[in-house]
Structure formats: C-alpha cells, structure tokens
Design an enzyme around this catalytic site. Structure first.
Site, PDB file in Angstrom:
ATOM      1  N   LYS A  50       0.831  -1.209   0.000  1.00 53.83           N
ATOM      2  CA  LYS A  50       0.000   0.000   0.000  1.00 53.83           C
ATOM      3  C   LYS A  50       0.863   1.256   0.000  1.00 53.83           C
ATOM      4  O   LYS A  50       0.562   2.240  -0.699  1.00 53.83           O
ATOM      5  CB  LYS A  50      -0.930  -0.019   1.215  1.00 53.83           C
ATOM      6  CG  LYS A  50      -1.984  -1.114   1.140  1.00 53.83           C
ATOM      7  CD  LYS A  50      -2.684  -1.345   2.461  1.00 53.83           C
ATOM      8  CE  LYS A  50      -3.655  -2.518   2.360  1.00 53.83           C
ATOM      9  NZ  LYS A  50      -4.255  -2.881   3.658  1.00 53.83           N
ATOM     10  N   GLN A  94      -4.459  -1.122   9.672  1.00 50.22           N
ATOM     11  CA  GLN A  94      -4.218  -2.459   9.145  1.00 50.22           C
ATOM     12  C   GLN A  94      -4.730  -3.509  10.122  1.00 50.22           C
ATOM     13  O   GLN A  94      -4.332  -3.541  11.278  1.00 50.22           O
ATOM     14  CB  GLN A  94      -2.717  -2.668   8.890  1.00 50.22           C
ATOM     15  CG  GLN A  94      -2.376  -4.008   8.286  1.00 50.22           C
ATOM     16  CD  GLN A  94      -2.968  -4.190   6.890  1.00 50.22           C
ATOM     17  OE1 GLN A  94      -2.934  -3.274   6.066  1.00 50.22           O
ATOM     18  NE2 GLN A  94      -3.524  -5.362   6.620  1.00 50.22           N
ATOM     19  N   ASP A 117     -11.268   2.837   4.063  1.00 53.77           N
ATOM     20  CA  ASP A 117     -11.565   1.414   3.998  1.00 53.77           C
ATOM     21  C   ASP A 117     -13.060   1.147   4.118  1.00 53.77           C
ATOM     22  O   ASP A 117     -13.512   0.003   3.966  1.00 53.77           O
ATOM     23  CB  ASP A 117     -10.825   0.672   5.115  1.00 53.77           C
ATOM     24  CG  ASP A 117      -9.992  -0.492   4.597  1.00 53.77           C
ATOM     25  OD1 ASP A 117      -9.988  -0.714   3.371  1.00 53.77           O
ATOM     26  OD2 ASP A 117      -9.347  -1.175   5.403  1.00 53.77           O
TER      27      ASP A 117
END
Length: 292
Positions: A50, A94, A117
């Site tokens: 990422k 994460q 997200d």
C-alpha cells in the site's frame, strides 16, 4: 470454449493510472496514513504494498508503526490525532490488530470523511442509504470488474455467497443499487447449489477453498471469486479461491482467477477512495476519471 478470464491486474493498473491523474489535478497531494500495530508478517507485506502504491500515485503517505504491546488508548490516540490532521485525507488501520485490542473501538475513531476502507458504522449507514460515503475497497473492486463485463445489471439475478460485513453485505447492497435482484446465501442456506445456479452474477466470499464447483454455476454466468485460501497439495503450498477455478471456467461466461482477480483491485480502490476523500476535503469536484 471456456470462460473469459477477468484480469484484475490489468483493471487495477488502469484504475491506478486514473488515480494518479486525478491526484495531479488536486490543489495539494492526497494524504494517506496507515496505522500498523505489531509485527505480523502478512500485515507488513500488505502495508509495504500500500505504501509503494500510494507513492507511485503521487500521494503523501506515511506509515505509523506501533509495537504489538501498545495499549488500547495509545492506538486510539494515534488514530484520533490523524483524524485531526488537515494534511491527512485517508486513514487505514491495518487489520487484524494484536490480541487484546478492540478493533471496533479503534475503527470508530476514524472520521467518516477519512474512512478510506469504508469500515465505520457511519460509512455502512451511508452505503445502506445510498449516500456519498466511501465504499469498502474489496466490494467496490468487485463491482468495477462486474461492470466491465456487464455494464447494465438491471433485471439480472445476482447471488452473493457470504454475509460478512467486510465483503458480502456491502457487495449485496452495491448490486441492489445497480438494480440487480440479489440473494445472499450463507452457511444456513438450504441447497446452496440450486441457489447459485440461478445467478447471472455469482460472487463468492466465504473463505472455504473451492466450495463452489462447476455444477453450481449457471452456464454463461459471471463469477467473482473473492476468496483467497492457502492449501497444501502434493507437498507444495498453493493459493486457491472459494471457487474450483479449473472446472468452473468450463461453464462460466467470465471468471476471476485467484490470485490476480479481485485482490489487485482492493489496493487500487483504496487509492481511489483516498483521492475522492481528498477532493471532497479540499472543496473541489472529484476528478471525472475517478468519479463513479
């Protein structure tokens, strides 16, 4: 003749190019912050991917690394500080977090406008209401692949196997928004094969290796395999999806491989969400190349 292979790598490359073009149009670079707690090997690899993709797209990116024994308050404080930072447009925590940490409480600290997200309750609510919230990356990527194969879903029958809040439920909502008739199947569904065989678009996201076989697929259907499972075969480790690919491709009209299907689209859609969030926060129109 066999199914058309849906090339997620190529689609993701095109989307990343569009994102980079969009980022260059904004008054300032989009800012993406990633919070990584602990030293889980898989998470380290994902975050590195990422970070690299964000830099290539022209973002200002930074990874905030915290030790595995960080307290709940410490992790939440980092997320809250990023939420208050005007240079940060997107925040990604994460997952999974180390044992002992409350993931839901950490995610709840992310401001909705920076939730790239699409995991917060507010983002889920926007999705249900058809608002302008940021859509979870994997379902969004799946929809983009479906759209490439079948631009108009009106009147089509879609079956989503799996009801997780990360993929199954949001994907079902996105399909409904595009006027498909949607069925969500799960572990309690009776005669799963019969349900799947009704699908013009079959999406599978349950985490069970090769659950869906060729006899469960309607001839000519679009098959989107979200699963990624590591199995041991012949003394070797191999990645397979939730669909038995080799036999399914004999029946399907188009199918995603594993790996190389939905997976590459997830990071590309994370970048897309970040540039969209940045445009909104900077008070400018979302560049057309990434607008839905």
């Amino acid at each position: 003749m066999g199914a058309q292979l849906i090339d997620g790598k190529a689609a993701a490359a095109r989307l990343r190019a569009d994102v980079a073009e969009a980022a260059a149009m904004l008054p300032r670079k989009p800012g993406l912050a990633v919070v990584l707690v602990g030293d889980d090997a898989a998470s380290q690899v994902y975050v590195a991917s990422k970070e690299k993709a964000a830099a290539k797209a022209g973002f200002e990116g930074r990874v905030h690394r915290l030790p595995a024994d960080s307290s709940q308050n410490a992790v939440e404080e980092v997320v809250r500080s990023l939420g208050a930072d005007d240079a940060v447009d997107g925040i990604l925590v994460q997952l999974p977090l180390p044992k002992g940490l409350n993931e839901d409480a950490v995610i709840a600290c992310i401001p909705t406008e920076k939730d790239v997200d699409g995991l917060t309750a507010a983002s889920a609510g926007q999705l249900v209401l058809g608002g302008e919230g940021l859509v979870p990356c994997t379902p969004q990527g799946s929809m983009l692949l479906i759209r490439d194969e079948l631009p108009d879903l009106s009147g089509k029958t879609a079956v989503v196997v799996g009801r997780s809040i990360l993929v199954g439920k949001p994907l079902a909502l996105l399909l409904l928004e595009k006027n498909a008739t949607v069925t969500v199947a799960h572990s309690r569904t009776k005669d799963l094969g019969a349900v799947c065989r009704e699908a013009d678009v079959l999406c599978v996201a349950v985490g069970r290796p090769e659950l869906v076989t060729k006899d469960m697929i309607k001839p000519g259907a679009i098959v989107i395999d979200v699963g990624i499972n590591r199995v041991e075969r012949g003394g070797e480790s191999k990645l397979v999806g939730d669909v038995a690919f080799d036999e399914a491709k004999e029946v399907a009209g188009a199918i995603t491989p594993v790996p190389g299907g939905v997976g590459p689209m997830t990071i590309a859609c994370l970048l897309r969400n970040t540039v969209v969030a940045s445009a909104r926060r900077q008070g400018v129109a979302v560049p057309e190349v990434v607008a839905d």
